[in-house]
Structures are given as C-alpha cells and as structure tokens.
Motif scaffolding. Structure first.
Motif, PDB file in Angstrom:
ATOM      1  N   VAL A  72       7.075  63.927   0.614  1.00 32.15           N
ATOM      2  CA  VAL A  72       8.141  62.949   0.840  1.00 32.15           C
ATOM      3  C   VAL A  72       8.007  61.865  -0.222  1.00 32.15           C
ATOM      4  N   HIS A  73       9.022  61.712  -1.039  1.00 32.32           N
ATOM      5  CA  HIS A  73       8.979  60.683  -2.087  1.00 32.32           C
ATOM      6  C   HIS A  73      10.403  60.160  -2.287  1.00 32.32           C
ATOM      7  N   PRO A  74      10.549  58.848  -2.556  1.00 28.76           N
ATOM      8  CA  PRO A  74      11.912  58.316  -2.689  1.00 28.76           C
ATOM      9  C   PRO A  74      12.661  58.838  -3.914  1.00 28.76           C
ATOM     10  N   SER A  75      11.948  59.418  -4.872  1.00 28.10           N
ATOM     11  CA  SER A  75      12.638  59.939  -6.047  1.00 28.10           C
ATOM     12  C   SER A  75      12.608  61.456  -6.058  1.00 28.10           C
ATOM     13  N   ALA A  76      13.786  62.060  -6.080  1.00 28.81           N
ATOM     14  CA  ALA A  76      13.858  63.523  -6.161  1.00 28.81           C
ATOM     15  C   ALA A  76      13.184  64.011  -7.434  1.00 28.81           C
TER      16      ALA A  76
END
Ligand SMILES: Cc1ncc(C[n+]2csc(CCOP(=O)(O)OP(=O)(O)O)c2C)c(N)n1
Ligand SMILES: [Mg+2]
Length: 584
Positions: free
Chosen positions: A301-305
């Motif tokens: 899970v990371h805010p940047s694809a």
C-alpha cells in the motif's frame, strides 16, 4: 486590483498556502522577496540560518513535522549548491519541500552570468519537479502547482528558480487558492482481498514507513493492529509511526535489524507494507525479499502508484494513503488465528534486543539512552544524523505514541542540529534532544547559532569518539590496522557551545549525564552536552580492537554489525557488500 511585485505576489501566495515559516540564507538575488516578507514578518518569519545546508535540513524537518512543504530560500549558484544535501534528503525521505532559488535576470540568462546555474539540469535527478518562473503573473500558478506536487503521491522536493527581474516586475494577478495533497484511496474489492489474505495467513507481518502519515493515521494503525492482532514493524527511521511500547510492536526494520525480526520478514507468508517504499535499508540490501517476485505474498500500500511494483511485484498493489487504507480495512476481518498467538513473542524479541550489554569505557551509551527513554516526556522529539552513534537510540529508545523521530532515511550526516532547531521552533513546549556524533555535529554545528538567535532551548548531545567511527569500522573490517582518513582532532565542544552563547557541559562518565541533562533542561537555553566515549565502544556489538583482531585472525569472520550475521572472510563480494550496506 493593485499592482504587486513578483516578490510580493510570491509571499502572498505562500500565505495563501498557510506557510508559517521560511528558512534560508539571504542573497542579493531575492531582495524583493525579503522586502515583501518584511511586512508579514509576524505571520511568516524568515528564519535566518548560517549555511544553506542547515537551512535546507530545517525546511525538510518542517515537512516531516507538518506534512506541508518546508519553505526554503537560497541564493543562486553557491546557495543552491550548499542546499543540495537537504533537497536530496527530502527526495529520499519522501518529504514535501519547496526550494526557491535565486536566478540571474532573464536578460542575461544562458551566458553563465554571475553564479548562474541551469537548475533544471542541476536538480534534474534529485527534485521531484524543477522549474523557473519567468513571469510574475504566473507566480500563483507555480506556487499552487509546487505545493500539490510536493505533497501528493510520493511527496518530495520542488525547486523553483526566481529570475531577479521577475521578482521586481509589477503586475496585477489574483492569488491561488489553498491546496492540499491529492487523496488516494483503495478500491473496496482490493481491501476485501487484503483482509482475506491476512485472515488466511499463518505468519503475517506489517511494515509501516514513508510519509503521508498524520496523527489520525497513526491512531488508526494502532486500532487496526489491535483488531487484526498483527505484529507491527517500523521501517528504517520511521520508528515513530507506532508506539514502541505497544504489545504489538515488533521492532524496526532497518540498519542493525534484530536478526529475529529480519527472520520474521524473510519467513512471513503475508507481508502487509503500508507507506514504505521498501528501500535498500529496509530490505537489508534487497535481501529480505526476492526481486522482482518476493516469496512472501506482498500486499503493498503506497500513495503513489509509481512506487508499486517498481522493485517488488506485489500480489496486491493498492495506491492509497495510509489514512485512507485504514479507513477502509476492517481489522477484525483481517484477523487470523495463528498470527495472533505470535504477536507476544515478536514483542518479547524486541524487548530482549534492546536489553543492555556491557560497553567498554566510563560512558555507557546504552544506560544513557535507557535513562533518556524513561526520562523524556511522551511527546519528546529526538533528532539525529548518520553514524554508528545513532544505533543506540534507534535500538534502545522507544519512539512512537506522541514521541517523534526526526532522522534522515537518506543516511545523510549533519541532520541532527538543524532538524532540532525546526522541532523546537514549531513546538516550543516539547523537549527536543538532538543526538549527534562528533563528525555529524560539525557538519551543521553552526546552526547552534540559529538556536541561540531564536532562543530555542534544545539539548544538543555530541557523542565524541574522536573519529568518523562508522567508516573506521568498515576500514578495520576491510583493511585492518590501516587507519586512513577517519581520525578526528576535535574542539572542546562544550567551550565552543559557550562561545556561541549556549550552555556547554562535558560528560566523561555515565552518571554525570543525568545531572548535566537536568541542568540543561532547567537552564531554558540551548545546551550542548559533550559526551566523551571510549573509541573502543565503536558499535553496540563489538569493540574496535575486537573487530581488528577478529579480522586479522586467519579463517575468521567479520561481523555484520547489528545483524548478528557473519560473513566468512574471502566469501563472495556479495556477502561483503550486504555486510557493508547494513552498516552504512
Ligand atoms: C553528508 C555525509 N557525508 C559522509 C557520509 C559517510 N558517513 C557515514 S557515517 C560517517 C561517520 C559519522 O561520524 P560520527 O558522526 O562521528 O559518528 P560515529 O560513526 O563516529 O559514531 C560518515 C563519514 C554520510 N553518510 N553523509
Ligand atoms: Mg564519531
């Protein structure tokens, strides 16, 4: 609408973004900005620093503490060059920062005029975005864009060059609206899939890291950990994301990781990674997970694809901020019977790992940090740079809860002093302890003058072993007995601090620390504690002579510090490299 200068428009737009401080060293290249700041000095003070490297670190620390970009002003070529260390740190640490850099006038650009640099090329591979504002009427657009870019996705540094004539030209233009980071949330089907994977796991582990966390997300993580009954590991220098005293805390996954925790990462069947990029330090030199297909079922899970799948191909890639992810996931639905039983042993491993061991010399850093851990209030801020001296606080001090850790993921030296200045500036009510090596301290010790100028009562500790100890350790491992480029002849740090107008004390035995620290706090002034340690106490696990002797013995094994692993001498370079990476 009134005519305003580019400098005035810039300052008005920083206020529109609710900037509260600007850090920098002045230059004739941006006099128009300094002049515009004069009128709003109560709302947007310019924090006057002594070196742009220090100023850039201060702005970076502002980003870490607030989630909004730190604002940095530096002059052309020389200022921009000095500032590079903080911009690089913001990039590696995923911290929002906007560096405004002076630029020669547009009438002489590209002639290599005095101090001219093409910043797009200079910062091309470091900054998230570099641009030049050529027209004053476009300042609001660039500032709003810079804020969005610095904060959104994976946060990072933006560099905006300010040609001198743009700053003095006068135009009519409206200010931009207040902007926030672009939100990123998980699809419900992916969250249900994550719950199912965790529910079915036997040896699941959570690793948290990165930026885009706030207090709400930290609390939500704790609720999730309790409901799902999962062990939580914090990535390298992100130990403040989860309360280290909490029974679900398993320790930090970084340099000198507890070998038992490293084994947990390696042997996990499901690995839930939230916010962390899974960089070199967190993965022990890319050894804990296989590239590109980890053995563990990876939920990333990371805010940047853009980060997802950049090294490790996850089973489930979720582009979301930590807060949005926790809002969506149901901890109880993610609870697996087998993992829950394991949480207590993960925490017990952590507690055993931080239990003291004998240290050579009259000053025992283990006991000093243990004392600080008990003594410091629940909301204390601890800062540090890079070096072996940091391993004591990383391993023994319990962050998390309200306690904050300001430390460079980039492994950059000199961070401990400037970041403490920012912490105390933003939080005058909090105890701020700046933890430095002798090498580290003198990289930005000049900012003690800034602490004195603004009456910022931090406690600046200098752990003095008379050397660039980390590098000496590598040297003894690789070239035993051949000391080259690592010895330091140091000043009397306490006397130096007093000359700055700070309190300065020398600590030469463990039991002197406590009283000296209390006097420092009671003074209400910036204070430096010069702690003289035995050079033999070069690591938490071994002595200088021990490393040398072991290395010189035929058929012996150099120690991989902190990892508990040992690589046979003469074994492939890969093992040596891993060993080196883990201690850098
Ligand atoms: C800006 C920067 N320069 C050089 C290095 C390489 N480096 C890493 S640790 C270290 C020595 C740190 O010395 P000190 O602060 O005295 O801490 P010690 O290792 O002695 O505990 C050096 C030179 C670095 N990480 N950052
Ligand atoms: Mg040192």
């Amino acid at each position: 609408m009134a005519l305003r200068s580019g400098g005035e428009i810039l300052v008005a737009n920083l206020l529109a973004q609710r900037a509260t401080h600007a850090f920098g060293v002045p230059g004739e290249s941006f006099l128009a900005v300094l002049d515009a700041l004069y009128d709003v000095r109560d709302r947007l003070p310019f924090v006057i620093c002594r070196q742009e490297g220090g100023a850039a670190y201060m702005a970076e620390a502002y980003g870490k503490l607030t989630g909004r970009p730190g604002i940095l002003f530096v002059t052309r070529g020389p200022g921009a060059s000095n500032a590079a260390v903080g911009i690089h740190t913001a990039a590696q640490d995923s911290t929002p920062l906007i560096a405004f850099v002076g630029q020669v006038g547009t009438d002489m650009i590209d002639r290599e005029a005095f101090q001219e640099i093409d910043y797009r090329r200079m910062y091309g591979s470091i900054a998230k975005w570099t641009a030049q504002i050529d027209r004053a009427e476009r300042v609001p657009e660039y500032v709003a864009h810079a804020y969005r870019t610095a904060m959104s996705g994976r946060p990072g540094p933006v560099v905006l060059a300010l040609p001198e004539d743009m700053l003095t030209s006068r135009v009519e233009v409206a200010d931009a609206p207040y902007v926030e980071a672009v939100p990123a949330a998980a699809a419900a089907s992916d969250v249900r899939a994550a719950e199912a994977l965790l529910r079915g796991a036997k040896r699941a582990l959570v690793i948290v890291g990165g930026s885009r966390w706030d207090d709400a997300a930290r609390s939500a993580l704790q609720r999730f950990a309790e409901a799902a009954q999962l062990p939580i590991g914090c990535a390298f220098r992100h130990q403040d994301l989860f309360d280290n005293r909490h029974p679900n805390y398993a320790g930090d996954v970084g340099i000198g990781t507890n070998p038992k925790l490293a084994a947990r990462v390696r042997d996990a069947d499901v690995l839930l990674v939230i916010g962390e990029r899974l960089g070199e330090m967190t993965t022990s030199g890319y050894s804990l997970l296989d590239v590109p297909s980890p053995r563990q079922t990876l939920i990333h899970v990371h805010p940047s694809a853009g980060e997802l799948g950049s090294v490790y191909q996850p089973a489930l890639a979720i582009a979301a901020t930590p807060g949005a992810f926790f809002e969506a996931i149901d901890g109880a639905a993610a609870r697996g019977a087998v993992v829950a039983a394991d949480v207590a042993s993960a925490h017990a491993d952590y507690e055993a790992w931080r239990a003291p061991r004998p240290v050579p010399g009259a000053v025992d850093l283990w006991r000093i940090v243990q004392w600080l851990d008990e003594r410091l209030p629940a909301d204390a801020v601890l800062t540090n740079g890079a070096g072996n001296y940091t391993t004591w606080i990383h391993r023994v001090f319990r962050y998390g809860g309200g306690r904050r850790q300001l430390a460079p993921y980039s492994g950059s030296m000199g961070y401990g002093v400037p970041s403490a200045v920012t912490a105390r500036l933003l939080h005058p009510e909090r105890v701020v302890v700046s933890w430095n090596g002798d090498g580290c301290y003198l990289m930005n010790g000049q900012e003690l003058a800034t602490a004195v100028q603004y009456a910022l009562a931090g406690v600046f500790v200098v752990v003095d072993n008379g050397m660039y100890g980390t590098i000496r350790m590598h040297q003894e491992r690789n070239y035993p007995g051949r000391v080259s480029g690592t010895d330091l002849v140091n000043p009397d740090f306490a006397a130096l601090a007093r000359a700055y107008g700070a309190v300065g004390e020398t600590v030469e035995a463990t039991d002197q620390f406590e009283a000296a620290f209390e006097r420092a706090i009671a003074s209400g002034r910036p204070s430096l504690l010069h702690v003289k340690v035995d050079p033999q106490a070069i690591t938490m696990n071994g002595t200088l002579d021990g490393i040398r002797a072991e290395k010189q013995r035929p058929g012996s094994y150099p120690e991989c510090i902190g990892t508990g692993t040992r690589a046979p001498i003469g074994q492939e370079a890969a093992d040596q490299q891993l060993c080196l990476r883990q201690v850098r």
